[in-house]
Write an enzyme that holds these catalytic residues in place. Structure first.
Site, PDB file in Angstrom:
ATOM      1  N   SER A   1       4.219  -8.061  -5.850  1.00  0.00           N
ATOM      2  CA  SER A   1       5.488  -7.479  -5.813  1.00  0.00           C
ATOM      3  C   SER A   1       5.901  -6.829  -6.941  1.00  0.00           C
ATOM      4  CB  SER A   1       6.554  -8.583  -5.675  1.00  0.00           C
ATOM      5  OG  SER A   1       6.418  -9.696  -6.985  1.00  0.00           O
ATOM      6  N   LYS A   2       7.030  -6.278  -7.325  1.00  0.00           N
ATOM      7  CA  LYS A   2       7.271  -5.760  -8.673  1.00  0.00           C
ATOM      8  C   LYS A   2       7.059  -6.660  -9.876  1.00  0.00           C
ATOM      9  CE  LYS A   2      10.465  -2.125  -7.218  1.00  0.00           C
ATOM     10  NZ  LYS A   2      11.948  -1.446  -7.299  1.00  0.00           N
ATOM     11  N   ARG A   3       7.481  -7.767  -9.501  1.00  0.00           N
ATOM     12  CA  ARG A   3       7.608  -8.965 -10.556  1.00  0.00           C
ATOM     13  C   ARG A   3       6.493  -9.600 -10.742  1.00  0.00           C
ATOM     14  NH1 ARG A   3      12.487  -9.169  -7.828  1.00  0.00           N
ATOM     15  NH2 ARG A   3      14.358  -8.644  -8.843  1.00  0.00           N
TER      16      ARG A   3
END
Length: 463
Positions: free
Chosen positions: A244-246
């Site tokens: 994910s982006k995070r």
């Protein structure tokens, strides 16, 4: 006949990560397969976190991947008047209402529900019902607007990927569709957008499965046609956790910087959740021809950097050498090394079969344009006192050559081997170490031919 229309709608709160790139690819390929249209929408209603840098990166990623769109980019923040008009329509029709609960009241509501072992949800304080008296409207307080979700019945849809999914309306509550600042929330804006843009098929990650019942109910409340939904399983990283982006995801443009070819990335991404028989390598045209929405996997896909490297290496082998030369020139420029594309082209021809990325290819070809630094171990093992006289002889023979080509280089090497009574590896490996900075290369005469004669002699005599 209905025109197939798909879309990709990234949020510009960070880079375009791999999961979104795969969704964009599937949406694009599906539209292209059926002669339809592909729309790019920028979902920028998260005003606090959206940035122009992220928008630029998304657009650059789409361009690099070659995912051309027929409409867009369309920005949600430029459509606020349209959202407001629909909200006013819904309030008038009784399918939405204003809610004046304070954040503190909502927190207390949820805490009380938790203490009773109930699911946290809005309790309908401001929901209009026949015969119900609503609280007095607080002075000077701006309301949110909530969707009046059905209280009973099921929401069911035939998911393109997962099959039939059914969720009871009691599992969801009256979600906020407009914040106090007048900006719509995701689940409302996406419905209005897909309705207005006549989207027929929505491919997205399966984290959106729980949003879909709300969205279907809003579509129905508006009397709008439902698109088909296809929820793709997540992509897992090396550690088995979701990319994910995070968490662990790398931007698409980072792979461009890392020396990957866009056609290789498309090929690899397409196989992360879809297949066509046993085909591992295929062209963009074949993908479009085959991608009809079937053979989509229900299970999560595993990101495999080694497999991506292998795929990229196959594409590099097939790539036009002049094109590779341009890419390698850009890689070398990042290192402060100026290299002419014309000179790089035959070098790419010679070395590309050994390279999985253009970064690795640049690692090889840097030796032609910048000084080399052989390791102490290679120098000690290969450039011994016993071979130094032969190296001096070879440098002299090279200096005397009227022509600098493979045949002349090979003849000089053979004469030196004969004169000193040694074998080819005893001379060729030290030559590679001194001239190329490494002990292993393609055929030594082919490698040396691409150097200037002066550099080769200088490095041989620098012992």
């Amino acid at each position: 006949m209905t025109v197939i229309r798909t879309r990709i709608a990234p949020s510009p709160t960070g880079f375009l990560h791999l999961g979104t790139a795969r969704t964009a690819l599937y949406s694009w390929a599906y539209a292209r397969h059926f002669g339809g249209q592909f729309v790019l929408r920028i979902e920028d209603t998260d005003v606090a976190r959206s940035t122009q840098d992220s928008v630029d990166q998304i657009l650059a990623s789409m361009k690099w991947l070659g995912l051309d769109y027929d409409e867009g980019p369309i920005y949600q923040m430029q459509r606020l008047e349209r959202y407001q008009a629909v909200i006013d329509q819904m309030i008038a029709a009784g399918s939405a209402y204003r809610c004046y609960c304070t954040p503190e009241e909502l927190d207390a509501m949820k805490a009380a529900q938790e203490s009773r072992g109930e699911k946290r949800r809005y309790d309908g304080t401001w929901r209009p019902e026949a015969g119900k008296t609503l609280p007095a409207i607080p002075e000077g307080m701006k309301p949110v607007v909530r969707f009046k979700n059905p209280l009973d019945g099921d929401v069911s849809w035939d998911d393109v990927v997962k099959g039939t999914i059914t969720i009871n309306n009691r599992e969801i509550d009256d979600l906020i569709i407009q914040r106090t600042d007048g900006v719509p929330t995701y689940n409302f804006a996406v419905v209005v957008d897909d309705w207005d843009m006549a989207i027929t098929h929505v491919f997205r990650g399966d984290e959106h499965v729980n949003n879909t019942p709300w969205q279907i109910n809003i579509f129905n409340a508006l009397g709008a046609p439902l698109p088909a939904f296809g929820h793709m399983p997540v992509i897992l990283g090396d550690d088995g956790q979701k990319l994910s982006k995070r968490r662990g995801a790398v931007s698409v443009t980072a792979y461009e910087d890392g020396g990957y070819l866009p056609e290789a990335m498309l090929n690899y991404l397409s196989r992360l959740g879809w297949s066509h028989g046993d085909d591992e390598l295929f062209t963009r045209e074949q993908l479009v021809s085959w991608f009809d929405g079937t053979h989509l996997n229900k299970s999560p896909a595993q990101w495999d950097p080694a497999k991506l490297e292998w795929v990229n290496g196959q594409y590099i082998k097939q790539a036009d050498d002049a094109r590779l030369a341009v890419l390698v020139s850009a890689q070398l420029a990042k290192r402060g090394i100026a290299a002419e594309v014309q000179k790089l082209t035959p070098m790419c021809t010679l070395f590309k079969d050994r390279c999985a990325t253009t970064v690795v290819l640049a690692d090889w070809l840097a030796m032609y344009f910048a000084p080399v630094a052989p390791s102490a171990e290679d120098l000690a093992a290969q450039v011994t006192d016993a071979v130094k006289p032969a190296l001096a002889t070879l440098a002299d023979k090279f200096a005397a050559l009227a022509e600098w080509n493979k045949a002349a280089i090979q003849a000089a090497i053979k004469e030196t081997i004969t004169a000193h009574g040694i074998k080819m590896p005893q001379l060729a490996i030290p030559v590679r170490v001194l001239v190329c900075g490494r002990a292993q290369t393609p055929s030594v005469d082919a490698v040396l031919e691409l150097f200037s004669k002066e550099i080769v002699i200088e490095r041989l005599r620098g012992v």
